[in-house]
Write a protein that holds these residues in place. Structure first.
Motif, PDB file in Angstrom:
ATOM      1  N   SER A 136       1.444  -1.232   0.019  1.00 48.98           N
ATOM      2  CA  SER A 136       0.183   0.192   0.408  1.00 48.98           C
ATOM      3  C   SER A 136       0.562   1.634  -0.006  1.00 48.98           C
ATOM      4  N   LEU A 137       1.739   0.857   0.898  1.00 51.05           N
ATOM      5  CA  LEU A 137       2.965   1.616   0.314  1.00 51.05           C
ATOM      6  C   LEU A 137       3.012   2.779  -1.358  1.00 51.05           C
ATOM      7  N   VAL A 138       3.972   1.860  -1.783  1.00 54.75           N
ATOM      8  CA  VAL A 138       3.729   1.385  -2.813  1.00 54.75           C
ATOM      9  C   VAL A 138       2.586   1.990  -4.140  1.00 54.75           C
ATOM     10  N   ILE A 139       1.336   1.728  -3.627  1.00 55.80           N
ATOM     11  CA  ILE A 139       0.281   2.301  -4.431  1.00 55.80           C
ATOM     12  C   ILE A 139       0.268   4.006  -3.686  1.00 55.80           C
ATOM     13  N   ALA A 140       0.496   4.297  -2.726  1.00 56.66           N
ATOM     14  CA  ALA A 140       0.394   5.692  -2.275  1.00 56.66           C
ATOM     15  C   ALA A 140       1.128   6.410  -3.000  1.00 56.66           C
TER      16      ALA A 140
ATOM     17  N   ILE B  23       4.791   8.461  -0.517  1.00 59.07           N
ATOM     18  CA  ILE B  23       5.361   7.660   0.429  1.00 59.07           C
ATOM     19  C   ILE B  23       5.358   7.867   1.664  1.00 59.07           C
ATOM     20  N   SER B  24       6.010   8.937   1.904  1.00 61.04           N
ATOM     21  CA  SER B  24       6.462  10.267   3.006  1.00 61.04           C
ATOM     22  C   SER B  24       4.781  10.096   3.924  1.00 61.04           C
ATOM     23  N   GLY B  25       4.076  10.873   2.807  1.00 62.83           N
ATOM     24  CA  GLY B  25       2.595  10.876   3.114  1.00 62.83           C
ATOM     25  C   GLY B  25       2.214   9.829   3.962  1.00 62.83           C
ATOM     26  N   ALA B  26       2.468   8.577   3.089  1.00 61.77           N
ATOM     27  CA  ALA B  26       1.301   7.563   4.056  1.00 61.77           C
ATOM     28  C   ALA B  26       2.599   7.157   5.242  1.00 61.77           C
ATOM     29  N   MET B  27       3.571   7.852   4.696  1.00 67.71           N
ATOM     30  CA  MET B  27       4.668   7.547   6.834  1.00 67.71           C
ATOM     31  C   MET B  27       3.817   8.010   7.903  1.00 67.71           C
ATOM     32  N   LEU B  28       3.519   9.166   6.984  1.00 67.92           N
ATOM     33  CA  LEU B  28       3.177  10.705   8.375  1.00 67.92           C
ATOM     34  C   LEU B  28       1.999  10.109   8.714  1.00 67.92           C
TER      35      LEU B  28
END
Lengths: 372, 237
Positions: free
Chosen positions: A121-125, A247-252
């Motif tokens: 899902s990170l990659v999809i993000a 990706i960093s948005g998803a991590m946030l």
């Protein structure tokens, strides 16, 4: 192995850093604030490096980072809300995605599946952010300098407004927040993901593409005369930068455990821009150091300034909000007197300490070894 | 062989070139001299595809180049050294040279050409790891010429290589241009420094406000009264 020996002075400090992270993860009693700063710093490192790739290495002054982070965060969140929590989270709407990628995959392969689900899902993000970047690249990248900055800033704001649209609510939950998806528990995961992504960006920068980006930044006309396709490379840089911003948005989102459009205001882009400038435009390690320093300053070290209990008797200077005043002054001093940032356009390595500078422009140092 | 016929270029209604024709035979040095704004750089930029022509034709060995994107022109063997050096100041000397070979994929050939360029310009070998921005003007010009050669062109077009350089350095650059030509690279040289350019040129064109006013062998133009008056400073007794 030759690679290892060549870059030993960069690899060793990184390994030490990761060992420290593991230790901090394992021992109890680490101050909460330190963990917060490290986690958020790791995430901001990635987005700062992605912005540096675009602004520092390709010379495209873009301010759309928050918009792409928002796309990544919403993509990750909406795909991963656990099915049990869906009715509570989507209180007023019927969710479009009835599944959670992590849940589905962990049902198939246990905890390995869950990890795979998060990575997927990170990659999809990232891909969603990259897709939107690809779409707007064509018109937007025709603009130069300030105009490009205005257009991308506008794009980020438009995305933030659009995502709260009622019609998109089955995915985005309108202006209510999204929660109930897997989040970071320890310190190691954000460091690992950021580390891998930053490593990929460094590989890109050191490839032929990276040289083309730098060539475009240094002189567009000369780059074109060398046969470098300007439009293609600018778009490529924009798309790659947005991918990692996504990706960093998803991590946030994973760090905050909830997502709301209002977090991703243009102020966030300015913070990231500040980190890039403080760290040094055109330096990957500078962006990383800058982001940890920035987060530590704004979240932790200057906290005491907000506390009126620390006032010297008779001088009621310290009060809630005073921290931001001091912080702004520090940034002004930074920008006035350290214009090239902490690192300039050099990269961190241990040879920094052994020999201060070898020849002009430290960047050449490490390259001298890599080139021949 | 590069053949230019009736080339017209407009910049928003202003005629930059109004129908110029010229020939650059293989293995020769052809120069184009003229004052500021005569259209010299425009000619060069049109050939390389940076500027769109209104009409006319540019043929390399019979193949039409006009309308091709710049990378195709480069692949056809026509490279340019842009005016004012324009090296990539943050890339090292070696990286600058490599960027000149951007469209090439033959690694061995690239290494071989780097060695060749080092033999032409030994100073570049000494400084291969320096960022190009730290070089002197003359060294930057050498690097720009070397970078242009890295695409292994059949025709190298140079735009004012003497610009802003000391006379002694200019002499050095010109002798290297001759040397490059001896190795089989056709040269199209654009210069304001008519004296130097005409001395090394096999054939020369004088450009005035978008038209070719005089043409002939370089040595003949050096003695031409009109050229002397306009560009070389005639002695008025």
């Amino acid at each position: 192995m030759a690679f290892f020996r060549k870059h030993i002075k960069t690899i060793v400090p990184i390994l030490v850093l990761y060992a420290l992270v593991v230790v901090l993860d394992l021992i109890p009693g680490v101050p909460m604030m330190l963990l917060t700063v490290l986690k958020k710093g790791a995430i901001y490192s990635l987005v700062a490096v992605s912005m540096n790739l675009l602004n520092g290495f390709t010379g495209l002054f873009s301010l759309g980072q928050a918009g792409f982070m928002l796309l990544g965060a919403y993509t990750y969140a909406s795909l991963n809300i656990s099915s049990g929590l869906k009715p509570i989270v989507y209180q007023y709407y019927t969710p479009l995605f009835r599944f959670s990628i992590t849940e589905v995959l962990s049902g198939v392969a246990g905890s390995a599946g869950a990890v795979l689900g998060i990575v997927l899902s990170l990659v999809i993000a990232g891909l969603v952010a990259a897709f939107f970047a690809y779409l707007i690249a064509l018109p937007v990248l025709k603009l130069r300098g300030d105009y490009l900055a205005i257009a991308t800033l506008g794009f980020a704001e438009i995305i933030r407004a659009l995502i709260q649209l009622e019609a998109l609510a089955p995915v985005t939950n309108g202006s209510q927040l999204l929660r109930g998806f897997p989040y970071f528990r320890g310190l190691f995961a954000p460091f690992l993901i950021s580390g891998v992504c930053i490593f990929l960006i460094v590989l890109i920068i050191n490839s032929t593409y990276g040289r083309a980006f730098i060539a475009i930044r240094d002189d567009e006309i000369a780059a074109e005369a060398m046969g470098i396709n300007l439009a293609y490379h600018k778009r490529l840089s924009f798309v790659i930068s947005s991918f990692f911003a996504g990706i960093s948005g998803a991590m946030l989102a994973m760090y905050q455990t909830s997502v709301q459009a209002n977090t991703f205001k243009s102020a966030m882009t300015y913070e990231i821009l500040l980190i890039v400038v403080i760290g040094g435009i055109g330096s990957v390690s500078g962006s990383c150091i800058g982001s940890f320093l920035f987060i530590a300053m704004s979240e932790w070290w200057l906290r005491f300034l907000d506390n009126s209990a620390y006032n010297i008797p008779g001088i009621p200077l310290l009060r809630p909000g005073f921290r931001m005043v001091v912080f702004s002054v520090l940034i002004m001093i930074m920008v006035l007197f350290f214009r090239r940032g902490i690192m300039g356009d050099r990269e961190f390595s241990l040879s920094f300490f052994s020999k201060k500078t070898r020849g002009e422009g430290g960047r050449s140092d490490s390259r001298r070894e890599t080139d021949e | 062989m590069l053949e230019i016929k009736d080339l017209c270029v407009d910049y928003g209604g202003i005629h930059a070139l109004s129908g110029i024709s010229m020939t650059v035979p293989d293995g020769k040095i052809v120069t184009m001299v003229g004052s500021n704004g005569a259209g010299k750089s425009t000619t060069l930029r049109t050939i390389s595809g940076l500027v769109k022509a209104k009409s006319g034709s540019v043929k390399a060995d019979g193949r039409e180049l006009l309308g091709l994107p710049i990378n195709k022109v480069l692949e056809a063997g026509i490279a340019q050294v842009p005016e004012g050096r324009r090296v990539f100041s943050n890339l090292t000397v070696l990286e600058n040279l490599r960027s000149g070979a951007y469209l090439r994929r033959d690694k061995d050939g690239i290494e071989e050409d780097i060695r060749w360029i080092y033999s032409l310009f030994p100073i570049l070998k000494e400084r291969y790891w320096q960022p190009a921005g730290t070089l002197s003007g003359g060294e930057q010009q050498m690097l720009a010429v070397g970078r242009g050669l890295m695409s292994r062109p059949r025709v190298l077009m140079l735009d004012e290589p003497s610009l802003g350089l000391a006379p002694l350095v200019v002499q050095g650059i010109f002798s290297i241009i001759k040397e490059i030509n001896k190795r089989g690279v056709t040269i199209l040289l654009i210069e304001q420094n008519a004296n130097m350019a005409l001395k090394i040129a096999d054939y020369a064109y004088v450009l005035e406000t978008g038209r070719i006013s005089i043409e002939g062998p370089g040595a003949a133009l050096l003695d031409d009264d009109r050229v002397k008056e306009a560009y070389l400073g005639k002695y008025r007794g």
